[in-house]
Design an enzyme around this catalytic site. Structure first.
Site, mmCIF file in Angstrom:
data_model
loop_
_atom_site.group_PDB
_atom_site.id
_atom_site.type_symbol
_atom_site.label_atom_id
_atom_site.label_comp_id
_atom_site.label_asym_id
_atom_site.label_seq_id
_atom_site.Cartn_x
_atom_site.Cartn_y
_atom_site.Cartn_z
ATOM 1 N N CYS A 1 -2.262 -1.610 12.126
ATOM 2 C CA CYS A 1 -2.780 -0.373 12.700
ATOM 3 C C CYS A 1 -4.189 -0.580 13.229
ATOM 4 C CB CYS A 1 -2.801 0.734 11.650
ATOM 5 S SG CYS A 1 -1.166 1.334 11.184
ATOM 6 N N TYR B 1 0.847 -1.187 0.000
ATOM 7 C CA TYR B 1 0.000 0.000 0.000
ATOM 8 C C TYR B 1 0.885 1.240 0.000
ATOM 9 C CZ TYR B 1 1.018 -0.347 5.003
ATOM 10 O OH TYR B 1 1.654 -0.461 6.212
ATOM 11 N N HIS C 1 -5.601 5.513 13.378
ATOM 12 C CA HIS C 1 -5.837 6.460 12.280
ATOM 13 C C HIS C 1 -7.188 6.243 11.627
ATOM 14 C CE1 HIS C 1 -5.144 3.548 9.009
ATOM 15 N NE2 HIS C 1 -4.106 3.114 9.695
ATOM 16 N N GLY D 1 5.655 1.268 13.260
ATOM 17 C CA GLY D 1 4.567 1.697 12.395
ATOM 18 C C GLY D 1 3.149 1.362 12.786
#
Length: 133
Positions: free
Chosen positions: A80, A43, A62, A58
């Protein structure tokens, strides 16, 4: 807040993490975590909104408007914690660098050195490193 976290192979770390950086807009590129951005898991998203970094490697909180249908139902991210843009905006505005975030229920544990990981050490073990011990 309904969220999606890491899918198999990209499990989100359980443990206590600290928001170490905030960006209103952030480029997320899989190359930074060793994944070819042109590969099947790659991505390169130029404008991820309300990014709050939790680990040096990382993991972020979000906005993930592309996964709203999965949020609260399935884990589809690369590690994430994604949420709707409105929920991410609310959390971003309510949070500060240094705020504690606790993730539970995964098979992967937070480490002591991937962000501000000291919170994951028992007090007894942490005290052993003290000059007062």
């Amino acid at each position: 807040i309904p969220v999606t976290t890491g899918k198999p192979g990209f499990i989100t770390r359980s443990g206590t993490k600290i928001i170490i950086e905030k960006d209103r807009h952030h480029r997320m590129n899989s190359e930074t975590i060793g994944i070819d951005p042109n590969g099947p898991d790659g991505y390169n998203i130029g404008d991820v909104e309300y990014a709050m970094r939790l680990t040096y490697t990382g993991e972020f909180l979000h906005a993930a408007p592309w996964s709203v249908a999965d949020q609260g139902h399935a884990n589809v991210s690369h590690g994430c914690t994604g949420m709707s843009t409105s929920n991410a905006g609310w959390l971003y505005n309510m949070s500060r660098i240094g705020d504690v975030v606790v993730t539970t229920g995964t098979t992967r544990q937070m480490t002591l050195t991937n962000g501000y990981g000291d919170w994951n050490e028992s007090f007894a073990d942490y005290a052993k490193g003290s000059a007062l011990h």
